[in-house]
Design an enzyme around this catalytic site. Sequence first.
Site, PDB file in Angstrom:
ATOM      1  N   GLU A 173     -25.498  35.738 -58.086  1.00 23.24           N
ATOM      2  CA  GLU A 173     -26.663  34.504 -57.653  1.00 23.24           C
ATOM      3  C   GLU A 173     -25.918  33.870 -56.545  1.00 23.24           C
ATOM      4  OE1 GLU A 173     -28.143  32.308 -61.313  1.00 23.24           O
ATOM      5  OE2 GLU A 173     -28.692  34.637 -61.735  1.00 23.24           O
ATOM      6  N   GLU A 353     -29.498  40.254 -65.459  1.00 21.17           N
ATOM      7  CA  GLU A 353     -29.852  39.040 -66.610  1.00 21.17           C
ATOM      8  C   GLU A 353     -31.096  38.629 -66.894  1.00 21.17           C
ATOM      9  OE1 GLU A 353     -27.814  35.268 -65.398  1.00 21.17           O
ATOM     10  OE2 GLU A 353     -25.857  36.742 -64.952  1.00 21.17           O
TER      11      GLU A 353
HETATM   12  C1  FCB Z   1     -28.268  32.579 -64.363  1.00 19.32           C
HETATM   13  C2  FCB Z   1     -26.125  32.513 -64.486  1.00 19.32           C
HETATM   14  C3  FCB Z   1     -25.823  32.814 -65.518  1.00 19.32           C
HETATM   15  C4  FCB Z   1     -26.641  32.024 -66.883  1.00 19.32           C
HETATM   16  C5  FCB Z   1     -27.388  32.154 -66.425  1.00 19.32           C
HETATM   17  C6  FCB Z   1     -28.860  31.243 -68.088  1.00 19.32           C
HETATM   18  O1  FCB Z   1     -27.761  31.738 -63.746  1.00 19.32           O
HETATM   19  O2  FCB Z   1     -26.222  33.784 -64.310  1.00 19.32           O
HETATM   20  O3  FCB Z   1     -24.175  32.651 -65.506  1.00 19.32           O
HETATM   21  O4  FCB Z   1     -25.778  30.768 -66.589  1.00 19.32           O
HETATM   22  O5  FCB Z   1     -28.684  31.283 -65.584  1.00 19.32           O
END
Ligand code: FCB
Length: 457
Positions: A173, A353
């Site tokens: 990110e 994620e």
């Molecule tokens: C993302 C991050 C991760 C976590 C989630 C909820 O932005 O990569 O580390 O904090 O959000």
Amino acid sequence: MKNSSNIKINPIFPDTFIWGVATSAFQIEGATSTDGRGSSIWDDFCKTPGAIVDGSDGEIACDHYNRLQDDLDLIKGLGVNAYRFSVSWPRVRPGGSGPWNEKGLDFYERLIDGLLKRGIKPYLTLNHWDLPSELQVSGGWAQRDTVERFVEYAVGIDKRFGARVASITTHNEPWVMATLGYEQGVFAPGVKSRADAVQASHHLLLSHGLALQAIRAQGSKTRLGIVLNLSPMHSATDSEQDCAQTVLEDGKLVRWYMDPLFKGCYPSDVLEHLGVDAPRIQAGDMAAIATPMDFMGVNYYSRSVISAAGAWENKQSGLPLTEMGWEVYPEGLTELLVRLHTDYRVPPMYVTENGGAFNDTVQDGRVHDVDRLEYVARHIEAVAQAMRRGVRMEGYMVWSLLDNFEWASGYAKRFGIVHVDFQTQKRTLKDSAIWYADMLSAAKKAYSKDLASCEIA
Ligand code: FCB
């Protein structure tokens, strides 16, 4: 909770599909001053009064550093075939440059070997935000020298672990690091300068491309990629202003990263919008950024609704919200994946994620997190939907294995499918974890049945 006997795997997912859980070093490891670990910008940021909602830090977190073997057993128990984790740069090279820390490297030896021994593929991320503090002294990601330091770090980690991991992700990110860290100042390192943020984003992208080249130059066969946080942008109304703002916001979040990575240029509308804050680019930078990748990771949590007046509040949509205040909007994941597939020549993608923070309570040793279970199930269905529409997807990973240090929200927001009691460090599988494990075991049975019937035929 759903009856486990009803759980079926969607037949669109091949038996090679990667099912995982994800974490990051700073959020779970703790042991921040153990075995020669150096300090990171997140250790520093946590000391800034008011920076973390509950005033907490990562000193203990989930104590994962000291509970490694038990946590590996926990992962194994879920039946996943992949685990996404990050290496803490200050643990393995405390000053960001200079000597490597053998004891720190040894921790990741044990982690990677422990996963392999349990039949779980390691997905390694190099940078999940915990830059060594010493590199911030000279400006951190806003400073071009950090690019070289990162490439050295990437090459060193690949040399040591590359042959044993399923993939190496350069950055997690970059938008979050650059924008929240260097422009809004709400994440480490807490800088508030748009020019610095834009330069940081350029350096993150450049270091990604150069790291890929350097890793490949040393003969590594590891699959290489990056992880981006992306969302579809929806205009709050049909007004010209809202629609124009939506295009710009899409430019800043999606095209600012996707265009250079896959087309070798920054989007011209965003460059124009930035004016004097546009990045300083040297000859060869853009070609380096566009170095082909083997895979791309997408982190998806929700869509964004854009109003030019800044007046949009998520609760207006009437959709369920997570504890972060984010809308539960699984169809946005299908929309996003289809768009990436259509607009860019993307390599195979993973959802690296996806998950939700919800209020959990432990009752008689159980956590009935119906909302999270539904959230995960609906997003897996959204991935299936994208695959039906021709998108090449190779994996899905839940964020997160454990409740953990949720950055500026501290320990107040729980994303784990496994509950952590931060007083005792006791881990309790939530219903979402049990459901995920049941789904994966149903998948295994279905595949072996298919195999058996093929053999008979
Ligand atoms: C993302 C991050 C991760 C976590 C989630 C909820 O932005 O990569 O580390 O904090 O959000």
